[in-house]
Structures are given as C-alpha cells and as structure tokens.
Design an enzyme around this catalytic site. Structure first.
Site, PDB file in Angstrom:
ATOM      1  N   HIS A   1       0.722  -1.737   0.113  1.00  0.00           N
ATOM      2  CA  HIS A   1       0.048  -0.055  -0.141  1.00  0.00           C
ATOM      3  C   HIS A   1       0.867   1.233   0.036  1.00  0.00           C
ATOM      4  CE1 HIS A   1      -3.522  -2.447   1.385  1.00  0.00           C
ATOM      5  NE2 HIS A   1      -1.809  -3.724   2.040  1.00  0.00           N
TER       6      HIS A   1
ATOM      7  N   SER B   1      15.324  21.998 -15.199  1.00  0.00           N
ATOM      8  CA  SER B   1      14.085  23.052 -15.032  1.00  0.00           C
ATOM      9  C   SER B   1      14.296  24.231 -15.825  1.00  0.00           C
ATOM     10  CB  SER B   1      13.485  23.357 -14.106  1.00  0.00           C
ATOM     11  OG  SER B   1      12.429  24.726 -14.176  1.00  0.00           O
TER      12      SER B   1
ATOM     13  N   LYS C   1      15.893  22.079 -10.602  1.00  0.00           N
ATOM     14  CA  LYS C   1      15.136  20.986 -10.209  1.00  0.00           C
ATOM     15  C   LYS C   1      16.565  20.066 -11.167  1.00  0.00           C
ATOM     16  CE  LYS C   1      11.215  20.590 -10.866  1.00  0.00           C
ATOM     17  NZ  LYS C   1      10.472  20.036 -10.257  1.00  0.00           N
TER      18      LYS C   1
ATOM     19  N   GLU D   1       9.657   9.149 -16.037  1.00  0.00           N
ATOM     20  CA  GLU D   1       8.553   9.920 -16.857  1.00  0.00           C
ATOM     21  C   GLU D   1       7.730   9.709 -18.306  1.00  0.00           C
ATOM     22  OE1 GLU D   1       7.592  14.129 -14.396  1.00  0.00           O
ATOM     23  OE2 GLU D   1       9.545  13.713 -14.984  1.00  0.00           O
TER      24      GLU D   1
END
Ligand code: ARG
Length: 468
Positions: free
Chosen positions: A160, A281, A287, A294
């Site tokens: 979970h 970024s 970043k 992704e």
C-alpha cells in the site's frame, strides 16, 4: 491524376482511381518497413516455383538477382516509391519487372497479396520480437549487476506504499528480473506461433499450382506452415500477441519508473540519477527531473492503445482477408519503436543510477518495519499470534508517541507490554537480523537471494545461445 496504366490490377477498370482514394488507400508509410521481408519471401517463392517446374531456372535466377538490385536501390535511397502503386508489394514487383522484363511478371504466379502480406508481416514481427529479447537480456544483466552489489543493502519493503518489512535491495531488484524473464519467455512462445509460413494459401482457398509451402518455410528459417488457407490469410493473432507482450514489457518498465520517480524525490532520496539521464527545469535552477522515467511511464499508454486499436479492428471481420487488416502495420511498427527505445533507455538509466545506502537505512527507522519481528518473537514465547499482534500494536503506539523506534525503547519499557520479553528482543528487532532470518526459498534472506542470483545467471547464459 490518371494512374490507370500504373495499376498492376488495372485490367478490368475503365476509369482511373481518384487521387484522394489513392492517398487514402496506400499503405507505404508503414509497409515500406517490410521491404526486406517482402524481397526474401519473393525470392523463396520464385525458387520453389522453379523447383516445381512452374518457372524456369533462368527465370528464377533473374528474379533473384533483380530483387537483390531492388533491395540495394531501396537501401541506397535511389528507389522511387509510388503511392499510386498502393503498397510495398506492388512497388517492388513493378520495379523488378522494369529491371528484368517478362520474368518479373511471372513472380506472382500461385500467390496473392493476401498470403504475401501475411508472410511479410510475420517475418517483420518475428524480427521485432527477437530484438526485444536481446534488449530484455541486456536489461536483466544490468539489474543483476546492481542486485549483486546490493545484497547487504536494506531498504523498506512496502505494501500500500506504506513501510512494511525490511528487504534487501538485491531482492527488490530481482523481483523485476523475474518480470523481464517472464517477458522473454512469453516472447519465445509468441515467436513459435509467429514463425508459421502462410505462403501457398494464395487469396484464400489455396492454389492450383503445385506449390510446396514447406519449401518456402525452410528457405526462410520458419518452423512450420499453415494448416488452413482461410485462417492463413486472415489470422493476425501473432501481431496481437506481440502487442500484448510489448504492453506487458511496458507495464513492467513503467512500474519501475514509478519507483525511480519516487526514489529520486528528496523525500525518499534512495537514488541519484546520472546527469546523462535526467533533465533540468527552465525556471527552477535546483531541479533535476526524472523525465526519462516519466516518459517511459507515459509511453506505456500509447503501446496499450495500439493493442486496443488492433483488437478493435479485428473483432468483427468475417473470413477471410479484409482491407481493414491493412491497419495492422501502424500499431506494430510504432509499438516496436516505442518498446525497443524504452528498453534501451531504461538499461542505460539503471546502469548509471546510484543508490544512497544511508538514505535507505534511515528510512528503515521510519515506520516500524520490525513490528512483525516483535510479534513473531512473542509467538515463540508461547503467546497466540493474534494476542502478540495486539501487544506489539500497543508498543508501536507508545513508541510513536515518543518519536522513537521499537528498538529504542528500554527493556523495562518493552517489558511493560509483556513480561516474557527479554534482552534477546534487541537482536530480533535488528533490521539485518530480520532479513537474515527469512531463510525460506524465494524470500529476502541472503541464501535465497544468492540462489536467485545464481539461477538467473545460469538462465542468462543458457538463453544466450538461442539469441543472436
Ligand atoms: N496493403 C495490403 C495490406 O497491407 C496488402 C494486401 C492487399 N490485398 C488485397 N486483396 N487488396 O493489407
């Protein structure tokens, strides 16, 4: 545009095809990828026809060398593709006839584009599947290398997405190795069903020429031949199976990408992605984004979509060939590009990724991952499991309030929950000991993990012989 004379099937037509219909019906964007297989299939067909006395040896020789020349022209870029000729088959046959003359017009004897395209597409799909197997093996190898280095490194195992029990990093990575091994084996089975030659089925009913389907199959290295001509020209199960295998490969890649995305978040901090496999970024200077992971996760959806597209195309088609089936190429060509590039980029990303053992160790302290150990300890002292579970739950609530782990409580504190608790509890609560005690096959214990590593290494070595 008047293209009537260009058509190889133009005999019964008086008018010419509308140019928008030509553009609409042509399939070159995708089936030109099949040219190598179309040529190999035609060469095998011509050789068989010559063996059977349907063509002369000289005609078959001319066809073979003419087709070799067509392949060279395609590869050196001098071949002119004509959309008016619809597809790869007609383009190649037309050019062959220009090069060798009348013998070229005999190539299509005893054959239809229906069995021809089925053969070409089987060969193409088999080539894609074999490439995936090579890439899957490289990926497994990289996982295995990281697993070997991570045998003594522990991290929280989750259910979970909540901290559950400690596991070794090796065990976690080896779970993915099992997924990729199943992918590989699934592809091996699909390859067997794909490697069936449909040539000789002709349009749908077979042919009156004395063709020998086995000759084509053996010339092309295929293991079997069709049993029913109607099935042979209308079956696209092999593509659907390949798209499913590709979808499941993507599922597995995507699941690990999800973990990479979580683990690279400073909240976890379990891994560092190499600069080569992350991006920055344009506005936030700090970043370092896991874009590659992704994108693999994102592209998974497009592979599933291609499987659904072809399932839907096929679901209501009566026997035998229907032009709808021309829509089979785009999903496979595109899915292949995606699956193949995702496998490659994943291998590179994992290879260059580093693990932060300290962050993983620190995470073990958050979430009472040794609570099961305490309950099992109480069971060994003769307390029924349900009661042991309850006692441990109370100890967890107490420790949580104190902001401590169970292992940080004093012996007196622990004994306040049950008098049977002794000093030996601290050994039991140790995370490494918890992992070590799991000695049964397939568990996270060190013997099981090294047995898993040995078995996968052996498997990789024996499978290596079967793959080019
Ligand atoms: N371009 C066609 C396809 O990909 C080839 C087969 C055409 N057959 C036919 N009877 N029109 O399916």
């Amino acid at each position: 545009m008047k293209n009537k004379n260009l058509k190889l099937w133009g005999g019964r037509f008086k008018g010419s095809t509308s140019s928008i219909v030509e553009e609409f019906t042509q399939s070159l964007d995708y089936d030109s990828h099949l040219y190598v297989h179309d040529i190999a299939g035609s060469q095998a067909h011509a050789a068989m026809l010559a063996d059977q006395g349907v063509l002369t040896e000289e005609e078959a020789r001319q066809i073979k060398s003419g087709l070799d020349q067509v392949r060279e022209e395609i590869e050196n870029g001098s071949f002119v593709w004509e959309k008016a000729l619809e597809d790869v088959h007609m383009n190649i046959e037309k050019r062959l006839t220009e090069i060798i003359g009348p013998a070229g017009q005999k190539l299509h004897t005893g054959r239809s584009r229906n069995d021809q395209v089925a053969l070409d597409f089987r060969l193409y799909t088999a080539e894609c599947l074999t490439t995936w197997q090579v890439e899957l093996k490289s990926l497994m190898q990289v996982f295995l290398t990281k697993a070997k280095a991570g045998q003594d490194v522990l991290l929280p195992g989750y259910t979970h997405l909540q901290p559950a029990q400690p596991v070794s990093l090796a065990h976690h990575l080896l779970a993915y190795v099992q997924m990729f091994k199943r992918d590989y084996e699934r592809v091996t089975e699909i390859l067997q069903r794909t490697g069936i030659s449909p040539l000789g089925a002709a349009a749908l009913a077979g042919t009156t020429y004395p063709v020998i389907p086995e000759s084509i199959a053996s010339q092309l290295g295929l293991k079997g031949v069709f049993a029913n001509s109607m099935d042979a020209v209308s079956d696209r199960d092999f593509v659907l199976e390949a798209l499913f295998a590709g979808s499941l490969i993507m599922t597995h890649l995507s699941r690990f990408c999800e973990e990479i995305i979580l683990w690279s978040n400073p909240g976890f901090g379990f891994i560092n992605l190499s600069d080569a496999y992350s991006t920055g970024s344009s506005i936030m200077p700090q970043k370092k984004n896991p874009d590659v992971a992704e994108l693999i996760r994102g592209k998974t959806g497009s592979v599933y979509g291609r499987l659904m597209a072809l399932l839907t195309t096929m679901k209501a088609l009566p026997l035998t060939y229907n032009r709808d089936m021309q829509e089979d190429k785009a999903p496979m060509v595109e899915a292949h590009q995606t699956v193949n590039s995702c496998l490659r980029v994943m291998t590179g990303m994992i290879e260059e990724m580093t693990f932060n053992d300290d962050s993983m160790r620190a995470a073990l302290k958050k979430g009472f991952l040794n609570a099961t150990e305490m309950a099992d300890y109480l069971v060994l002292k003769g307390i029924p499991f349900r009661e042991a579970h309850h006692i441990t739950g109370r100890a967890v609530a107490y420790a949580e309030q104190k902001g401590a782990g169970l292992e940080d409580l004093s012996l007196d504190e622990l004994r306040s929950f049950d008098a049977s608790i002794g000093k030996d509890i601290y050994m039991v609560l140790d995370y490494h000991e918890a992992v070590k005690r799991r000695g049964t096959p397939g568990s996270t214990g060190p013997e099981s993990v090294s047995a898993q590593i040995d078995a996968v290494e052996k498997w990789l070595m024996s499978e290596g012989e079967g793959v080019v």
